[in-house]
Design a protein around this motif. Structure first.
Motif, PDB file in Angstrom:
ATOM      1  N   GLN A 236       0.809  -1.220   0.000  1.00  0.00           N
ATOM      2  CA  GLN A 236       0.000   0.000   0.000  1.00  0.00           C
ATOM      3  C   GLN A 236       0.842   1.270   0.000  1.00  0.00           C
ATOM      4  O   GLN A 236       0.564   2.194  -0.774  1.00  0.00           O
ATOM      5  N   HIS A 240       0.793   3.898  -3.056  1.00  0.00           N
ATOM      6  CA  HIS A 240       0.413   5.292  -2.790  1.00  0.00           C
ATOM      7  C   HIS A 240       1.468   6.256  -3.311  1.00  0.00           C
ATOM      8  O   HIS A 240       1.147   7.299  -3.901  1.00  0.00           O
ATOM      9  N   ARG A 241       2.727   5.912  -3.114  1.00  0.00           N
ATOM     10  CA  ARG A 241       3.804   6.795  -3.564  1.00  0.00           C
ATOM     11  C   ARG A 241       3.872   6.867  -5.088  1.00  0.00           C
ATOM     12  O   ARG A 241       4.062   7.941  -5.672  1.00  0.00           O
ATOM     13  N   ARG A 244       0.865   8.970  -6.588  1.00  0.00           N
ATOM     14  CA  ARG A 244       0.566  10.251  -5.944  1.00  0.00           C
ATOM     15  C   ARG A 244       0.229  11.348  -6.957  1.00  0.00           C
ATOM     16  O   ARG A 244      -0.323  12.384  -6.602  1.00  0.00           O
TER      17      ARG A 244
END
Length: 252
Positions: A236, A240-241, A244
């Motif tokens: 996760q 997410h990174r 972004r």
């Protein structure tokens, strides 16, 4: 929000509570309660057996995961970008998708022996077709306007791959990785049950022979917990990174 953080904890507490009630009502060795399973976990952890077998299984998972994601991603992108390659090898993909995992494992052991390479290879072969399917569909969904713009500005192929294709494929990589992790650990246990002398699958088989359900559940709970930690602490955050740049969807 506090509720978002508390919801998983409350859900887990509800699940454990229902398990405890069901075990109490059953009053049978076939369904030990959470306390009995926890005692086995503590015992196995104290003598080091739990960490040894978890480590062995995780190592096999990691090796199979890297092989499957590497080969499957490359093939998926190739089939998604090349109609000729898709026509030639699309049937192969369908065939491999429908071969049962057990058949692949048995054949790997028959052809290559009860070796570590055969075990890891069997797991990877079972996962590669799924990765190919996900990445092929992701490649087909790429917005060609961005590709055309990159060509207009005469970007190098490596730059097109890095700045145009890969960002759009990131959600598909994440989906393939997440589903792959769930599939691979299940297949790894079967591989260990059939032909290895260590690992979580071997231990589960050992406890099955002794009809020790508490031991089976203890290793199952431990491994599910480790996989869940990998999901929360590795997959996760990385996803997410990498995504972004995408707009954040408003909560309802």
């Amino acid at each position: 929000m506090p509720w978002r953080r508390l919801a998983p904890v409350l859900s887990l507490a509800l699940l454990v509570g229902l398990w405890a009630v069901a075990a109490d009502l059953a009053a049978s060795r076939s369904l030990p309660g959470p306390v009995a399973v926890l005692s086995v976990l503590v015992r196995e952890a104290a003598d080091g057996a739990l960490f040894h077998h978890l480590g062995i299984t995780l190592a096999r998972m990691a090796a199979a995961f890297v092989i499957a994601m590497s080969i499957g991603s490359a093939l998926g992108i190739l089939l998604g970008r090349s109609a000729t390659a898709d026509r030639l090898f699309g049937l192969w993909l369908t065939v491999f998708l429908n071969i049962p995992a057990l058949v692949v494992i048995v054949l790997a052991y028959v052809w290559f022996g009860l070796t570590e390479a055969a075990a890891v290879g069997a797991v990877a072969v079972n996962k590669i077709p799924n990765v190919v399917v996900v990445l092929r569909e992701g490649t087909r969904a790429i917005d060609e306007q961005y590709v055309e713009m990159a060509r207009t500005f005469r970007m190098a192929r490596s730059d097109v791959l890095r700045h145009v294709l890969l960002p759009q494929l990131t959600p598909y990589f994440a989906a393939a990785a997440r589903s792959g992790l769930a599939l691979i650990w299940k297949i790894v246990l079967v591989v260990e049950l059939l032909g290895r002398s260590d690992g979580v699958g071997f231990q589960i088989h050992l406890y099955f022979q002794m009809f020790d359900v508490a031991g089976i559940l203890a290793y199952t709970v431990a491994f599910v917990a480790v996989v869940q930690l990998l999901e929360l602490c590795v997959l996760q955050p990385v996803e997410h990174r990498l995504t972004r740049w995408r707009p954040v969807r408003a909560e309802t």
